[in-house]
Design an enzyme around this catalytic site. Structure first.
Site, PDB file in Angstrom:
ATOM      1  CB  SER A   8      -0.911   0.028   1.228  1.00 59.53           C
ATOM      2  OG  SER A   8      -1.663   1.226   1.224  1.00 59.53           O
ATOM      3  CE  LYS A  27      -3.338  -2.443  -0.031  1.00 59.21           C
ATOM      4  NZ  LYS A  27      -3.779  -2.386  -1.352  1.00 59.21           N
ATOM      5  CG  HIS A  40      -4.792  -1.029   3.900  1.00 57.09           C
ATOM      6  ND1 HIS A  40      -5.106  -0.475   2.664  1.00 57.09           N
ATOM      7  CD2 HIS A  40      -3.936  -0.164   4.476  1.00 57.09           C
ATOM      8  CE1 HIS A  40      -4.470   0.663   2.513  1.00 57.09           C
ATOM      9  NE2 HIS A  40      -3.746   0.877   3.600  1.00 57.09           N
ATOM     10  CG  ASN A  41      -7.354  -1.815  -0.369  1.00 59.53           C
ATOM     11  OD1 ASN A  41      -6.323  -1.589   0.269  1.00 59.53           O
ATOM     12  ND2 ASN A  41      -7.359  -1.920  -1.674  1.00 59.53           N
ATOM     13  CD  GLU A  99      -7.611   2.739  -0.027  1.00 58.65           C
ATOM     14  OE1 GLU A  99      -6.507   2.251   0.285  1.00 58.65           O
ATOM     15  OE2 GLU A  99      -8.062   2.666  -1.191  1.00 58.65           O
ATOM     16  CE1 TYR A 100     -12.331   0.378  -1.846  1.00 60.11           C
ATOM     17  CE2 TYR A 100     -14.693   0.397  -2.175  1.00 60.11           C
ATOM     18  CZ  TYR A 100     -13.429   0.113  -2.638  1.00 60.11           C
ATOM     19  OH  TYR A 100     -13.274  -0.426  -3.886  1.00 60.11           O
ATOM     20  NE  ARG A 150     -34.806 -16.566  12.935  1.00 63.11           N
ATOM     21  CZ  ARG A 150     -34.355 -17.638  13.522  1.00 63.11           C
ATOM     22  NH1 ARG A 150     -34.345 -17.728  14.844  1.00 63.11           N
ATOM     23  NH2 ARG A 150     -33.898 -18.655  12.832  1.00 63.11           N
TER      24      ARG A 150
HETATM   25  C1  6PG Z   1      -3.257   1.238  -1.630  1.00 62.01           C
HETATM   26  C2  6PG Z   1      -4.563   1.395  -2.364  1.00 62.01           C
HETATM   27  C3  6PG Z   1      -4.469   0.744  -3.701  1.00 62.01           C
HETATM   28  C4  6PG Z   1      -5.523   1.198  -4.692  1.00 62.01           C
HETATM   29  C5  6PG Z   1      -6.897   0.757  -4.320  1.00 62.01           C
HETATM   30  C6  6PG Z   1      -7.978   1.563  -4.977  1.00 62.01           C
HETATM   31  O1  6PG Z   1      -3.315   0.673  -0.548  1.00 62.01           O
HETATM   32  O2  6PG Z   1      -2.234   1.695  -2.130  1.00 62.01           O
HETATM   33  O3  6PG Z   1      -5.587   0.788  -1.638  1.00 62.01           O
HETATM   34  O4  6PG Z   1      -4.444  -0.629  -3.508  1.00 62.01           O
HETATM   35  O5  6PG Z   1      -5.461   2.574  -4.849  1.00 62.01           O
HETATM   36  O6  6PG Z   1      -6.989  -0.573  -4.748  1.00 62.01           O
HETATM   37  O7  6PG Z   1      -9.113   0.828  -4.861  1.00 62.01           O
HETATM   38  P1  6PG Z   1     -10.448   1.158  -5.596  1.00 62.01           P
HETATM   39  O8  6PG Z   1     -10.121   1.294  -7.054  1.00 62.01           O
HETATM   40  O9  6PG Z   1     -11.322  -0.016  -5.307  1.00 62.01           O
HETATM   41  O10 6PG Z   1     -10.922   2.431  -4.999  1.00 62.01           O
END
Ligand code: 6PG
Length: 471
Positions: free
Chosen positions: A129, A183, A186-187, A190-191, A448
Site C-alpha cells: 500500500s 490488505k 486495509h482497503n 480505506e473505503y 421467527r
Molecule cells: C493502496 C490502495 C491501492 C488502490 C486501491 C484503490 O493501498 O495503495 O488501496 O491498492 O489505490 O486498490 O481501490 P479502488 O479502485 O477499489 O478504490
C-alpha cells in the site's frame, strides 16, 4: 547473461517501476520484465546509473536473477496473475519464490499457494500500500504465507518499506493468505475513511457554506491535530488544486461525482458478512460508491424531492467545523475498530495467526490509511494482545464518549438540511448498538418463532422454547 540480480519484478507500470527503483536505491540489484516494450524502456531510462535492468523476454529475465529467485508480480488481480505464473513456470527451479504484490482475492492466493507447492515453488501473497509515491519512497508491505519464504525476501522488503521511529512498516503477518487478507481489510478501512471524509466535505460545504479555500484550511488544521493522517492531508491539498484545464476555479468542482471501485471494499463487506462480523461503515462506503455510480437515475429523482428541504439558512461555520472534526475522529476510530474486529475473527477462522499489534504497527507509515490514531491502536493491542474489539480498550473509551456527542450534533444538522451521511450515521448506530446491553432483537426472535417455530431462548432460564403464538 550473468545471474547477478537480487530481485525481479514483473509488471512495469508506474508502481512496478517505482518499486524496483526503490529496491535499487537500497543497495539491491533488480531486473524488471514487461511484455510492453515501452514500459521496459521507461524503466531502463529511469533506472540509468542504478543496478537496474529491464527486458521483455521471460527466459532472459529469469536467467538474470540469482537463485533462489525472488520474483514479485505487480499485475492486475485475477487472470493476469495466473497467466504470468504459467509463463514463468517453465523457467523456474525448485525453491524459487514468486510474490504476488497485487490486490488479489485471498482465496486465489490459497489456491495458487497449493498449486505451486506441488511444483516446489514458494509462493507468497503480499499486500503493498501507498500508491505510486509509496512504492518509490517507502510503502507499507503486508506479506503472508510461510516464514521460510519471508526469510528470503525479508531483508529487501525491510529496506524498501516506509519507516516509523526507525521501524520498518513490514512484518511477516501470518500463515496462508494472511497478507492479502490484511490488505483487503486495509482497503475496506480505506473505503470507510474516504466516505467519511466525503460526507464531512458535503456537510461543511452545503450546511455551513465553506468555500474551497476554507475547506483547504479546515482539513489542513485537522491534519495538524488528532486527525493527522495521509487521507486528511491529501484531502486538504485537493481543495487547493486549481483547475488548469478551465483556467479558473478549483479542479474538485469539475470532477464527476461517480466513484469507481476495483472490488476490495466490497470483498471486505462480503467476507465480513460471511464471518458474522459487522463492518457497517465499510458497507456504507461501498453502498455510497454504488449510489454515486447511478448518476443518471439520481438526476431523474432529484427534481422531485429537492424543493423545501434545502432552504434552511446556513449553520454557524465555526461550530460546524469543530463538531465535524470531532465526529470524524470518533468515526475514524470506529472504522479501524470494525476492520480490526474482522481481522481478529478471520485470524481465528482461517488460522492466519495474526498479531493485531503488528498490523497496527506496519500501518502507521507508508500506507493509504496511515494515521496518528494507529500508534494508539498499537498500544492498545500491546496492552491487550487478545483484544477482539477496540471498543473495549480503555485507550479509546474517553475519546469515543467525547466524540459521540459531536457525531449526534453533526448528524442532526445534516439530516435537517437533507445532506446524506450514511457512513457517519451508520457508525454512530453501530456504536449505540454495541453499547446497548439490550437490543430489540428479542422481537425478531419472537417473530421467527411465531411464523416458523424457530424457537427462542429466555432470559430467566436456560433451554430452548417454542410458543404456539396467538392461541
Ligand atoms: C493502496 C490502495 C491501492 C488502490 C486501491 C484503490 O493501498 O495503495 O488501496 O491498492 O489505490 O486498490 O481501490 P479502488 O479502485 O477499489 O478504490
Amino acid at each position: 547473461m550473468t545471474t547477478t540480480y537480487d530481485f525481479g519484478m514483473i509488471g512495469l507500470g508506474v508502481m512496478g517501476r517505482n518499486f524496483i527503483l526503490n529496491v535499487a536505491d537500497n543497495g539491491y540489484s533488480a531486473a524488471g520484465l514487461d511484455l510492453d516494450q515501452a514500459k521496459a524502456e521507461a524503466l531502463k531510462a529511469e533506472g540509468s546509473g542504478k543496478a537496474v535492468e529491464a527486458t521483455t523476454d521471460t527466459a532472459a529475465f529469469v536467467n538474470m536473477l540469482s537463485r533462489p529467485r525472488k520474483i514479485m508480480l505487480l499485475v492486475p488481480a485475477g487472470k493476469p496473475v495466473d497467466q504470468v505464473i504459467e509463463s514463468l513456470l517453465p523457467h523456474l527451479q525448485e525453491g524459487d519464490l514468486i510474490i504476488d504484490g497485487g490486490n488479489s482475492f485471498y482465496t486465489d492466493t490459497d489456491r495458487r499457494f497449493e498449486y505451486l507447492k506441488g511444483k516446489n515453488i514458494k509462493f507468497m501473497g503480499m499486500g503493498v500500500s501507498g500508491g505510486a509515491e509509496g512504492a518509490r519512497r517507502g510503502p507499507s508491505i503486508m506479506p503472508g504465507g510461510q516464514q521460510a519464504a519471508y526469510k528470503l525476501i525479508g531483508p529487501i522488503l525491510e529496506a524498501v518499506s516506509a519507516k516509523v521511529n526507525g521501524e520498518p512498516c513490514v512484518a511477516f503477518l501470518g500463515r496462508g493468505a494472511a497478507g492479502h487478507y490484511v490488505k483487503m481489510v486495509h482497503n475496506g478501512i480505506e473505503y470507510g475513511l474516504m466516505q467519511l471524509l466525503a460526507e464531512a466535505y458535503d456537510i461543511l460545504k452545503r450546511v455551513a457554506g465553506l468555500s474551497n479555500a476554507e475547506l483547504h484550511e479546515t482539513f489542513k488544521s485537522w491534519n495538524e491535530g488528532a486527525l493527522e493522517s495521509f487521507l486528511v492531508e491529501i484531502t486538504s491539498h485537493i481543495f487547493a488544486q486549481a483547475d488548469a484545464e478551465a483556467g479558473s476555479g478549483e479542479l474538485i468542482d469539475q470532477i464527476l461525482d461517480k466513484a469507481k471501485q476495483k472490488g476490495t471494499g466490497k470483498w471486505t463487506s462480503q467476507n465480513a458478512m460471511d464471518l458474522g462480523i459487522p463492518v457497517p461503515t465499510i458497507d456504507a462506503a461501498v453502498t455510497m460508491r454504488g449510489i454515486s455510480a447511478l448518476k443518471s437515475e439520481r438526476e431523474k429523482v432529484s427534481p422531485h424531492y429537492t424543493r423545501s428541504i434545502e432552504q434552511l439558512p446556513k449553520a454557524d461555520k465555526e461550530q460546524v467545523i469543530n463538531q465535524v472534526g470531532e465526529a470524524l475522529h470518533f468515526a475514524f476510530l470506529i472504522t479501524y475498530a470494525q476492520g480490526m474486529h474482522l481481522l481478529s475473527e478471520a485470524s481465528r477462522e482461517y488460522d492466519f495467526g495474526l498479531h493485531l499489534e503488528t498490523v497496527a504497527k506496519i500501518w502507521r507509515g507508508g500506507c493509504i490509511i496511515r494515521a496518528e490514531i494507529l500508534e494508539d491502536m498499537r498500544q492498545a493491542y500491546q496492552e491487550q494482545p487478545e483484544l477482539s474489539n477496540l471498543l473495549l480498550s480503555p485507550v479509546f473509551q474517553s475519546s469515543l464518549l467525547y466524540g459521540q456527542r459531536a457525531a449526534r450534533a453533526v448528524l442532526q444538522t445534516a439530516m435537517e438540511h437533507g445532506v446524506p451521511a450514511l457512513a457517519l450515521s451508520t457508525t454512530l448506530h453501530y456504536f449505540d448498538a454495541f453499547r446497548a446491553e439490550r437490543l430489540p432483537l428479542n422481537l425478531v426472535q419472537a417473530q421467527r418463532d411465531y411464523f416458523g417455530a424457530h424457537t427462542y431462548e429466555r432470559l430467566d432460564k436456560a433451554g430452548v422454547f417454542h410458543t404456539e403464538w396467538g392461541k
